[in-house]
Structure formats: structure tokens, C-alpha cells
Enzyme design. Structure first.
Site, PDB file in Angstrom:
ATOM      1  N   ASP A   5      -6.736  -5.352   4.953  1.00 63.74           N
ATOM      2  CA  ASP A   5      -7.998  -4.874   4.736  1.00 63.74           C
ATOM      3  C   ASP A   5      -8.778  -6.253   4.197  1.00 63.74           C
ATOM      4  OD1 ASP A   5      -9.575  -3.405   2.996  1.00 63.74           O
ATOM      5  OD2 ASP A   5      -7.808  -3.760   1.034  1.00 63.74           O
ATOM      6  N   TYR A  65       0.510  -1.050   0.091  1.00 67.13           N
ATOM      7  CA  TYR A  65       0.241  -0.102   0.457  1.00 67.13           C
ATOM      8  C   TYR A  65       0.570   1.211  -0.043  1.00 67.13           C
ATOM      9  CZ  TYR A  65      -4.685  -1.872   0.644  1.00 67.13           C
ATOM     10  OH  TYR A  65      -5.510  -2.651  -0.025  1.00 67.13           O
ATOM     11  N   ASP A 102      -3.772 -17.312   5.209  1.00 66.01           N
ATOM     12  CA  ASP A 102      -4.823 -17.789   4.464  1.00 66.01           C
ATOM     13  C   ASP A 102      -5.317 -19.169   5.302  1.00 66.01           C
ATOM     14  OD1 ASP A 102      -1.362 -18.553   4.182  1.00 66.01           O
ATOM     15  OD2 ASP A 102      -2.401 -20.464   2.968  1.00 66.01           O
TER      16      ASP A 102
END
Ligand code: NAD
Length: 396
Positions: A283, A149, A259
């Protein structure tokens, strides 16, 4: 004297009459912001009589700022947040082709608000897609200034992308870019300093709130030096600065691959409390956890620099143009962000009154349409009626 001061020992000194800058926001921001202010003013007044009060100071950003000043993010707005330290904002339209990628990212980076804090809890009465949402009680600490980001990327086909690839290939010996001619490139900086201040804030928050654990969520199995560095530096910091709390069992610091975390958080949400993670992981995780307790309309957030005391609390959803101006938007994201803000200021009694009013309304099946439509026998209220109902409950 109405300014908040950060004292040398690190505490915030908050005057009884405090000036707080706010950005009303675009689209539905113009409805949720007055609703939030109505509720917050009622809670402060109910909790402290006339003893404490907020002086709201409007500052501009987004569409309205552009129309009135020609700038999407005027310097005066940035100066107000710097001077008054703590403020709140509604959602902003992302300018298209305006030179600023995202106003939110610009605010976070300029003020170095390195923690994006997102608490996730369930309220009785809210219909959730998970079997037992009462087990969901987490607080995400998402790193806000680094990772992919940071916005360091070059578009495929540009001279910059070509030059960057040449450097990779010729000077760094990188031969494994599969389609170099048509690749865009992004850089993912993750530092020890950035990791340490984020993990420090997460561990301190867990201890201050009597929470059992901090989980470092990462993809260090694949990105060994960036995500793996986050895990390594995070553990080292925790051991160095919170060793006593860990040894005495007051705090558990553990890690989970991102994950696996997404699966585990659905299957065993009770295993997780404070989550410390990098920007992109954070996010995805925030939206999944928010969906488990009622979704975007009820997910609060804050961007905080715990060293300077600077903080901007915000609705996490966007401007929802399709429902703007209809008095149907759910104001809870911003109201719950204001609850976080009151707690940050140490005005806990006012925060508790708002939380109690929300609990009572949801338990009675009374909410805005996005939530009420799923509640058995739910009653859909307009934005302003819902805010008025909260105010009535606060006053009782
Ligand atoms: P959005 O969050 O505005 O809307 C997504 C969906 O959720 C829509 O169906 C909307 O009607 C619904 N929704 C959102 N908030 C709601 C609420 N409080 N109550 C009920 N329903 C709600 O996302 P988008 O449509 O992708 O973005 C619209 C604009 O907002 C874009 O310009 C985008 O860049 C901007 N945006 C701003 C922020 C921010 O300022 N923090 C965040 C996300 C998007």
C-alpha cells in the site's frame, strides 16, 4: 459466445466479441468510466477493424447500487464478475457504518483476487519530483488477501479485546503488552500458500515480460515469522520453481527490507523491476512510486487471481468528491488500467495504440489540469476533451 473461459492448461480463451462487466463507480467514476470506454472502443476498432469488440455490461456497486437496490454490493454484481471472469471498475465510496468495511476489499476477498498488480512507469512530458524519472519502471505485486488487511482486529475497551488479551497473557505467556487495558488488537496472518502464489505470479510475470529481477520487500528483521516467513518461503518457491531461470541468469530474485526499499527506490530506481510484497508494505510502496511518475491520477491497478483467471482492473484513486461533476478529473488511471486489461486478454495491439496516444499527448504538453499545470507550456484539457484527443491520435 461472449464469455472468457480459463482452459485446463491455464490460458484464457477470449472470444472476439467479449462481454466485460464494469462498475462505473461513484463521484468522478461517472466521468472517467465513459472516457475510458470511448478510448478503449476506438483502440479495439483501430487495431482489429470489426474483428474484435467489447460488449460493456454495467453492474452496480457503491452509492448507486445502494440507492437502486438497497445493497452496496449486490449479489448480481459478484455473480457477473464470477461468470465473465474479467471486468473493470471506477472508484467507490466507502460506506460509513454500512456493515461493509470497504467494497474493494470485499470484492478482492470474495473473488480471492490475491495479486494487486500496479505497474509504475514514467511518460515523457510528465513533471516528476525525482531527477531522472525515466529510470522508474517497476511493477508491484502486492499480496491482497492476508496480512493486517485481513481485518481481524478488536477495538480497545470491548469484551473481545479483553478476552483476546486474556488469552495472550494467560495461555500464550505474553507479558509485554505495554498498556493492556487501553489496547486495540490486530492479527496479521501470513501463510506459506499465500506467499507462494504471490511470488509465483511475480516471477512468472518477470519471465513472461523479459524483466530482470524480482525483489521481495519485507520487514522480516522485526516480524520474523510473518514478514520473515514471506521472505523465506518466497526464496524457497523461487528456487524450487524458477531454479533454471535463476541459474541461467534470466531472472534474479533478491530481497530488501521495506524501509530501506523506500529510500533505495528514490535513490536508485533502476535497481528494481518487479516488486513482490505483503499487503501493507504494498500500500505504502504503490503510492510513493506513483508519486515519482505523476501521482494518483495516472496510477493504474488490477486485482488478479492467476489460477482462476478472475481479474478486476481499477482506478487506484478514490471518488474525488471535490472535483466530481466538473469535467476536470484525469481519466488516465482508469485508461491505463484498461491497457493492463487489454494486455491480460492478449489484445496487445489495442493496448499499444492507447499507450502510444498517451505518450504523444504528454510529450506535446496536453493533459488534464492536475498534470498540465506542472508542464512548461502545458495545455489543460477537460476530461472529455482529453479522451477525444486520445481517440483522434488512435485513429491516425
Ligand atoms: P481520492 O483519491 O478520492 O482523492 C485524493 C486527492 O486526489 C483529492 O484532492 C482528489 O481531488 C485528487 N484526485 C484523485 N483522483 C484524481 C484524478 N483522477 N484526477 C485528478 N485529481 C484526482 O481520496 P479520498 O478523498 O481520500 O477519498 C474519497 C472517497 O473515495 C472515500 O469515500 C474513499 O473511501 C474512497 N476511495 C475509494 C477508492 C477505490 O474505490 N479504489 C480508493 C481510495 C479512496
Amino acid at each position: 459466445m461472449s464469455k472468457i473461459i480459463k482452459t485446463p492448461v491455464g490460458a484464457l480463451q477470449v472470444p472476439d466479441v467479449v462481454t466485460l462487466p464494469f462498475i462505473a463507480g461513484d463521484g468522478v467514476g461517472r466521468e472517467i468510466t465513459p472516457a475510458m470506454q470511448h478510448v478503449v472502443d476506438a483502440a479495439v476498432s483501430a487495431a482489429y477493424g470489426g474483428g474484435r469488440r467489447i460488449e460493456w455490461m454495467e453492474v452496480l456497486a457503491g452509492e448507486r447500487a445502494f440507492q437502486e437496490t438497497g445493497s452496496w454490493l449486490p449479489e448480481a454484481t459478484m455473480a457477473a464478475f464470477k461468470e465473465y471472469l474479467v471486468g473493470i471498475k471506477g472508484p467507490l465510496t466507502t460506506p460509513v457504518g454500512g456493515g461493509i468495511r470497504s467494497l474493494n476489499v470485499a470484492l478482492r476477498q470474495t473473488l480471492d483476487l490475491y495479486v494487486c498488480q500496479r505497474p509504475v512507469r514514467w511518460f515523457q512530458g510528465i513533471v516528476s519530483p525525482v531527477k531522472d524519472p525515466s529510470k522508474v519502471d517497476m511493477c508491484i505485486f502486492r499480496e491482497n488477501t492476508e496480512d493486517i488487511y485481513a481485518g481481524i482486529e478488536w477495538e480497545s475497551g470491548t469484551p473481545e479485546a479483553k478476552k483476546f488479551y486474556q488469552f495472550l497473557h494467560d495461555e500464550m505467556g505474553v507479558a509485554k503488552v505495554r498498556f493492556p487495558e487501553t489496547s486495540s488488537f490486530g492479527v496479521k496472518p501470513v501463510s506459506r500458500e499465500g506467499t507462494e502464489r504471490l511470488v509465483r505470479a511475480a516471477c512468472q510475470y518477470a519471465l513472461d515480460h523479459g524483466l530482470p529481477s524480482v525483489t521481495l520487500v519485507h520487514k522480516g528483521n522485526i516480524m520474523k515469522f510473518t514478514e520473515g516467513g514471506f521472505k523465506k518461503w518466497g526464496y524457497e518457491l523461487a528456487e524450487r520453481e524458477f531454479g533454471e531461470a535463476i541459474a541461467s541468469g534470466r531472472l534474479v530474485v533478491k530481497d530488501c527490507i521495506a524501509d530501506a526499499f523506500l529510500q533505495n527506490a528514490l535513490l536508485m530506481p533502476e535497481d528494481y523491476s518487479v516488486i513482490a510484497t505483503l499487503n501493507l508494505n504494498g500500500d505504502y510502496i504503490s503510492d510513493m512510486l506513483a508519486a515519482m511518475v505523476g501521482g494518483i491520477g495516472i496510477a493504474p491497478g488490477a486485482n488478479i487471481n492467476y489460477v482462476t483467471g478472475s481479474a478486476i482492473f481499477e482506478a487506484t484513486h478514490g471518488t474525488a468528491p471535490a472535483i466530481a461533476g466538473k469535467n476536470v478529473v484525469n481519466p488516465c488511471s482508469l485508461i491505463l488500467s484498461a491497457v493492463m486489461m487489454l494486455e491480460f486478454l492478449g489484445w496487445k495491439e489495442a493496448a499499444a495504440r492507447i499507450t502510444a496516444a498517451l505518450e504523444q499527448s504528454f510529450a506535446a504538453g496536453r493533459a488534464t489540469a492536475d498534470l498540465a499545470r506542472f508542464m512548461p507550456g502545458g495545455v489543460a484539457l477537460t476530461t472529455s476533451d482529453f479522451a477525444a484527443e486520445l481517440v483522434e491520435r488512435i485513429k491516425k
